[in-house]
Design a protein around this motif. Sequence first.
Motif, PDB file in Angstrom:
ATOM      1  N   GLU A 191       0.480  -4.515  -7.019  1.00  0.00           N
ATOM      2  CA  GLU A 191       0.180  -5.566  -6.042  1.00  0.00           C
ATOM      3  C   GLU A 191       1.314  -5.707  -5.021  1.00  0.00           C
ATOM      4  OE1 GLU A 191      -0.651  -9.082  -8.305  1.00  0.00           O
ATOM      5  OE2 GLU A 191      -2.697  -8.469  -8.778  1.00  0.00           O
TER       6      GLU A 191
ATOM      7  N   TYR B 188       1.148  -2.669  -2.737  1.00  0.00           N
ATOM      8  CA  TYR B 188       0.039  -2.800  -1.787  1.00  0.00           C
ATOM      9  C   TYR B 188       0.334  -3.894  -0.758  1.00  0.00           C
ATOM     10  CZ  TYR B 188      -2.677   0.134  -4.993  1.00  0.00           C
ATOM     11  OH  TYR B 188      -3.124   1.167  -5.770  1.00  0.00           O
ATOM     12  N   GLN B 189       0.961  -4.965  -1.210  1.00  0.00           N
ATOM     13  CA  GLN B 189       1.312  -6.041  -0.275  1.00  0.00           C
ATOM     14  C   GLN B 189       2.317  -5.541   0.762  1.00  0.00           C
ATOM     15  OE1 GLN B 189      -0.134  -9.006  -0.147  1.00  0.00           O
ATOM     16  NE2 GLN B 189       1.085  -9.620   1.597  1.00  0.00           N
TER      17      GLN B 189
ATOM     18  N   GLU C 268       2.717  -2.387   1.697  1.00  0.00           N
ATOM     19  CA  GLU C 268       1.996  -1.465   2.576  1.00  0.00           C
ATOM     20  C   GLU C 268       1.144  -2.230   3.575  1.00  0.00           C
ATOM     21  OE1 GLU C 268      -0.257   1.276   0.211  1.00  0.00           O
ATOM     22  OE2 GLU C 268       1.519   2.203  -0.647  1.00  0.00           O
ATOM     23  N   LEU C 269       0.480  -3.267   3.105  1.00  0.00           N
ATOM     24  CA  LEU C 269      -0.373  -4.075   3.978  1.00  0.00           C
ATOM     25  C   LEU C 269       0.448  -4.740   5.085  1.00  0.00           C
ATOM     26  CD1 LEU C 269      -3.228  -5.219   4.492  1.00  0.00           C
ATOM     27  CD2 LEU C 269      -2.627  -7.108   2.974  1.00  0.00           C
ATOM     28  N   GLU C 270       1.585  -5.295   4.720  1.00  0.00           N
ATOM     29  CA  GLU C 270       2.458  -5.925   5.717  1.00  0.00           C
ATOM     30  C   GLU C 270       2.966  -4.892   6.727  1.00  0.00           C
ATOM     31  OE1 GLU C 270       5.402  -7.870   3.352  1.00  0.00           O
ATOM     32  OE2 GLU C 270       4.065  -9.519   2.799  1.00  0.00           O
TER      33      GLU C 270
ATOM     34  N   MET D 131       1.433  -2.103   7.557  1.00  0.00           N
ATOM     35  CA  MET D 131       0.281  -1.751   8.408  1.00  0.00           C
ATOM     36  C   MET D 131       0.019  -2.843   9.437  1.00  0.00           C
ATOM     37  SD  MET D 131      -2.519  -0.206   5.824  1.00  0.00           S
ATOM     38  CE  MET D 131      -2.514   1.451   5.251  1.00  0.00           C
ATOM     39  N   GLN D 132       0.091  -4.087   9.007  1.00  0.00           N
ATOM     40  CA  GLN D 132      -0.135  -5.199   9.937  1.00  0.00           C
ATOM     41  C   GLN D 132       0.920  -5.202  11.036  1.00  0.00           C
ATOM     42  OE1 GLN D 132      -0.225  -8.559   7.255  1.00  0.00           O
ATOM     43  NE2 GLN D 132      -2.458  -8.523   7.094  1.00  0.00           N
TER      44      GLN D 132
ATOM     45  N   ASP E  95       0.140  -2.263  13.326  1.00  0.00           N
ATOM     46  CA  ASP E  95      -1.038  -2.562  14.144  1.00  0.00           C
ATOM     47  C   ASP E  95      -0.727  -3.598  15.213  1.00  0.00           C
ATOM     48  OD1 ASP E  95      -2.527  -0.743  12.738  1.00  0.00           O
ATOM     49  OD2 ASP E  95      -3.547  -2.220  11.473  1.00  0.00           O
TER      50      ASP E  95
END
Length: 169
Positions: A60, A63-64, A66-68, A70-71, A74
């Motif tokens: 988690e 993934y968190q 990686e998500l941050e 990516m955000q 982006d």
Amino acid sequence: MDNQYKTLHKSYRAELDTIEDEFKSERAELLSNCKGEVDSLFDRRRKAELQFLEAKQEREEKYQTELEAMQAKDAEDYNKLKIKLETDIQTLEQQLEAMRATYLLNTEKLEYNYRVLTERCVRGCCCCCCCCCCGGGGCGGGCGGGGVVRACCLTACVCRLPAHQRQRE
């Protein structure tokens, strides 16, 4: 006989007590063994659950992260694209204004040229144009009836335009 019976009864009772004690000790031993096994199984399960929970938390967190990332990427890409599009809009607006200015300048040049040609035609060659239009001899001798067309009288000559277009100014 009574004595025998009592003696036998005592001996059976002692044997029975001995057997019961052995059963109790064996039962206690089996219970402690089973309890130890059950406790070790529970410990293994608890450890497995903890490992699973830790692995889940690590995934988690990964993934968190990686998500941050990516955000953030982006958002950066969005800002770059927004700036580029705004720059393109400004460039296109500048080009549009330049084209409008060119259009207005060309319109003014054409109107000026039209006025100059109209004035030239009115001043110097109206008779020739009339003669050309009527096939010669219509002006009363201004061009000698030859129907000569001068360069200023071709398409921009006021004499050749219908009356409603002559009053343009």
